[in-house]
Design a protein around this motif. Structure first.
Motif, PDB file in Angstrom:
ATOM      1  N   PRO A 153      -6.999  11.226  -9.256  1.00  0.00           N
ATOM      2  CA  PRO A 153      -7.288  10.239  -8.223  1.00  0.00           C
ATOM      3  C   PRO A 153      -5.990   9.550  -7.814  1.00  0.00           C
ATOM      4  N   THR A 154      -5.868   9.239  -6.548  1.00  0.00           N
ATOM      5  CA  THR A 154      -4.626   8.658  -6.036  1.00  0.00           C
ATOM      6  C   THR A 154      -4.922   7.397  -5.253  1.00  0.00           C
ATOM      7  N   ILE A 155      -4.120   6.367  -5.511  1.00  0.00           N
ATOM      8  CA  ILE A 155      -4.239   5.139  -4.722  1.00  0.00           C
ATOM      9  C   ILE A 155      -2.913   4.884  -4.017  1.00  0.00           C
ATOM     10  N   LEU A 156      -2.990   4.125  -2.930  1.00  0.00           N
ATOM     11  CA  LEU A 156      -1.802   3.737  -2.174  1.00  0.00           C
ATOM     12  C   LEU A 156      -1.609   2.232  -2.334  1.00  0.00           C
ATOM     13  N   VAL A 157      -0.368   1.827  -2.584  1.00  0.00           N
ATOM     14  CA  VAL A 157      -0.064   0.402  -2.752  1.00  0.00           C
ATOM     15  C   VAL A 157       1.059   0.015  -1.793  1.00  0.00           C
ATOM     16  N   THR A 158       0.868  -1.096  -1.084  1.00  0.00           N
ATOM     17  CA  THR A 158       1.930  -1.662  -0.242  1.00  0.00           C
ATOM     18  C   THR A 158       2.008  -3.160  -0.524  1.00  0.00           C
ATOM     19  N   HIS A 159       3.140  -3.767  -0.189  1.00  0.00           N
ATOM     20  CA  HIS A 159       3.194  -5.235  -0.300  1.00  0.00           C
ATOM     21  C   HIS A 159       2.459  -5.863   0.875  1.00  0.00           C
ATOM     22  N   PHE A 160       2.901  -5.546   2.071  1.00  0.00           N
ATOM     23  CA  PHE A 160       2.276  -6.165   3.245  1.00  0.00           C
ATOM     24  C   PHE A 160       0.858  -5.644   3.434  1.00  0.00           C
ATOM     25  N   HIS A 161       0.009  -6.542   3.902  1.00  0.00           N
ATOM     26  CA  HIS A 161      -1.353  -6.120   4.216  1.00  0.00           C
ATOM     27  C   HIS A 161      -1.318  -5.218   5.449  1.00  0.00           C
ATOM     28  N   LEU A 162      -2.406  -4.508   5.670  1.00  0.00           N
ATOM     29  CA  LEU A 162      -2.404  -3.445   6.679  1.00  0.00           C
ATOM     30  C   LEU A 162      -3.424  -3.654   7.798  1.00  0.00           C
ATOM     31  N   LEU A 163      -4.360  -4.537   7.582  1.00  0.00           N
ATOM     32  CA  LEU A 163      -5.423  -4.698   8.575  1.00  0.00           C
ATOM     33  C   LEU A 163      -5.082  -5.809   9.567  1.00  0.00           C
ATOM     34  N   PRO A 164      -4.997  -5.492  10.863  1.00  0.00           N
ATOM     35  CA  PRO A 164      -4.800  -6.547  11.859  1.00  0.00           C
ATOM     36  C   PRO A 164      -5.974  -7.532  11.815  1.00  0.00           C
ATOM     37  N   GLY A 165      -5.670  -8.819  11.881  1.00  0.00           N
ATOM     38  CA  GLY A 165      -6.739  -9.813  11.881  1.00  0.00           C
ATOM     39  C   GLY A 165      -7.259 -10.184  10.509  1.00  0.00           C
ATOM     40  N   GLN A 166      -6.748  -9.541   9.485  1.00  0.00           N
ATOM     41  CA  GLN A 166      -7.195  -9.861   8.127  1.00  0.00           C
ATOM     42  C   GLN A 166      -6.809 -11.289   7.749  1.00  0.00           C
ATOM     43  N   HIS A 167      -5.663 -11.726   8.265  1.00  0.00           N
ATOM     44  CA  HIS A 167      -5.099 -13.021   7.886  1.00  0.00           C
ATOM     45  C   HIS A 167      -4.303 -13.526   9.074  1.00  0.00           C
ATOM     46  N   SER A 168      -4.014 -14.821   9.096  1.00  0.00           N
ATOM     47  CA  SER A 168      -3.213 -15.339  10.210  1.00  0.00           C
ATOM     48  C   SER A 168      -1.782 -14.825  10.166  1.00  0.00           C
ATOM     49  N   MET A 169      -1.319 -14.381   8.991  1.00  0.00           N
ATOM     50  CA  MET A 169      -0.008 -13.735   8.939  1.00  0.00           C
ATOM     51  C   MET A 169      -0.152 -12.304   9.461  1.00  0.00           C
ATOM     52  N   PRO A 170       0.815 -11.846  10.247  1.00  0.00           N
ATOM     53  CA  PRO A 170       0.676 -10.490  10.812  1.00  0.00           C
ATOM     54  C   PRO A 170       0.777  -9.409   9.740  1.00  0.00           C
ATOM     55  N   CYS A 171       0.024  -8.351   9.959  1.00  0.00           N
ATOM     56  CA  CYS A 171       0.078  -7.233   9.010  1.00  0.00           C
ATOM     57  C   CYS A 171       1.302  -6.368   9.300  1.00  0.00           C
ATOM     58  N   ALA A 172       1.525  -5.383   8.435  1.00  0.00           N
ATOM     59  CA  ALA A 172       2.649  -4.471   8.621  1.00  0.00           C
ATOM     60  C   ALA A 172       2.483  -3.702   9.934  1.00  0.00           C
ATOM     61  N   ALA A 173       3.616  -3.375  10.528  1.00  0.00           N
ATOM     62  CA  ALA A 173       3.604  -2.511  11.712  1.00  0.00           C
ATOM     63  C   ALA A 173       3.745  -1.064  11.247  1.00  0.00           C
ATOM     64  N   TYR A 174       2.973  -0.167  11.845  1.00  0.00           N
ATOM     65  CA  TYR A 174       3.032   1.249  11.454  1.00  0.00           C
ATOM     66  C   TYR A 174       2.599   2.114  12.632  1.00  0.00           C
ATOM     67  N   PRO A 175       3.073   3.354  12.635  1.00  0.00           N
ATOM     68  CA  PRO A 175       2.662   4.244  13.732  1.00  0.00           C
ATOM     69  C   PRO A 175       1.225   4.736  13.524  1.00  0.00           C
ATOM     70  N   ASP A 176       0.624   5.210  14.610  1.00  0.00           N
ATOM     71  CA  ASP A 176      -0.746   5.740  14.517  1.00  0.00           C
ATOM     72  C   ASP A 176      -0.839   6.850  13.477  1.00  0.00           C
ATOM     73  N   GLU A 177       0.273   7.565  13.323  1.00  0.00           N
ATOM     74  CA  GLU A 177       0.304   8.677  12.379  1.00  0.00           C
ATOM     75  C   GLU A 177      -0.053   8.209  10.963  1.00  0.00           C
ATOM     76  N   PHE A 178       0.364   7.009  10.628  1.00  0.00           N
ATOM     77  CA  PHE A 178       0.062   6.484   9.294  1.00  0.00           C
ATOM     78  C   PHE A 178      -1.449   6.387   9.079  1.00  0.00           C
ATOM     79  N   MET A 179      -2.141   5.905  10.087  1.00  0.00           N
ATOM     80  CA  MET A 179      -3.607   5.782   9.973  1.00  0.00           C
ATOM     81  C   MET A 179      -4.254   7.161   9.854  1.00  0.00           C
ATOM     82  N   GLU A 180      -3.713   8.117  10.601  1.00  0.00           N
ATOM     83  CA  GLU A 180      -4.270   9.476  10.532  1.00  0.00           C
ATOM     84  C   GLU A 180      -4.071  10.080   9.145  1.00  0.00           C
TER      85      GLU A 180
END
Ligand SMILES: [Fe+2]
Length: 259
Positions: A153-180
């Motif tokens: 099993p594999t998990i992904l870990v990042t420092h910055f959050h990834l969901l827009p609107g999750q918090h008043s602080m902006p999430c990480a910026a990433y290309p659409d490719e990352f979501m794919e």
């Protein structure tokens, strides 16, 4: 399998950084040993398998502070495999002497092959930048890691959050490719830090959790500001048969006074 997720320690002496907006909150935090002890006691009887540490180890990028923090963590949670990734506070606040040296930063992406679990850590931090970034080269690296047939099993870990609107602080910026890549992967979960405020949801169809801060909480207020509260906490994950079966968030209130 039990994973303890700690994040956003901001370890250091807040008196040395009076301009840090978090300094008042940090000055009210309990000593790190007291926080770790409370955490350890609340986990009594649970056999932990690994630690996930998602960044902001130090207050201002002082490597000595980060080392001391890791020693403290090891005192309370010894002999555990650790997967870690830096945060935006893990770079020296002093700007690079010239722009070209700042461009040379190589993200500290790393894949941790733990017993029965693979943890892919993507470094979203950049020196001199308080915004998170995942760039196209990191997407390619992530894709390569995800195609390695380790059968775990594999998990992904990042420092910055990834969901827009999750918090008043902006999430990480990433290309659409990352979501794919995430959507098409066999990742069983995505874990982040940075907001100091726990959250559960889904990112590109994967279970997604942000752990609370281990220094203070940062609660999003209605007016878009962040409300700092003198409490800290952790996430505990249970993985069973390759699935994220249980998520527990524990909060410790230092006092009921707001900062
Ligand atoms: Fe952060």
């Amino acid at each position: 399998m039990h994973l303890l997720h700690l994040t956003d320690f901001h370890y250091g002496d807040p008196a040395t950084a009076p301009l840090d907006p978090a300094a008042p909150a940090l000055s009210k935090s309990l000593p790190i040993a007291d926080r770790l002890e409370r955490c350890q006691k609340s986990l009594a009887g649970i056999s932990l398998d690994a630690l996930i540490l998602s960044g902001d180890f130090s207050m201002d990028g002082n490597p000595a502070d980060a080392r001391q923090l890791m020693q403290e963590i090891d005192l309370f949670f010894p002999d555990l495999p650790v997967a870690f990734v830096p945060g935006n506070h893990d770079h020296l606040a002093k700007p690079a002497k010239n722009a070209s040296s700042a461009k040379k930063y190589v993200p500290s992406d790393k894949a941790f092959l733990l017993p029965d679990l693979s943890v892919i850590c993507l470094d979203t931090s950049r020196p001199g930048n308080d915004r998170g970034v995942i760039d196209p080269a990191q997407c390619q690296w992530l894709k390569q890691q995800l195609t390695k047939p380790d059968g775990q099993p594999t998990i992904l870990v990042t420092h910055f959050h990834l969901l827009p609107g999750q918090h008043s602080m902006p999430c990480a910026a990433y290309p659409d490719e990352f979501m794919e890549i995430v959507a098409q992967s066999s990742l069983i979960a995505v874990f982040t830090g940075h907001t100091h405020c726990h959250y559960q949801g889904f990112f590109c169809g994967k279970p997604y959790c942000t752990a609370p801060g281990f220094s203070f909480y940062g609660l999003p207020a209605a007016d878009g500001t962040v409300f700092l509260e003198p409490c800290f906490g952790y996430n505990l994950y249970t993985i069973e048969k390759g699935y994220l079966a249980n998520i527990k968030t524990e909060t410790f209130y230092v006092s009921l006074d707001t900062l």
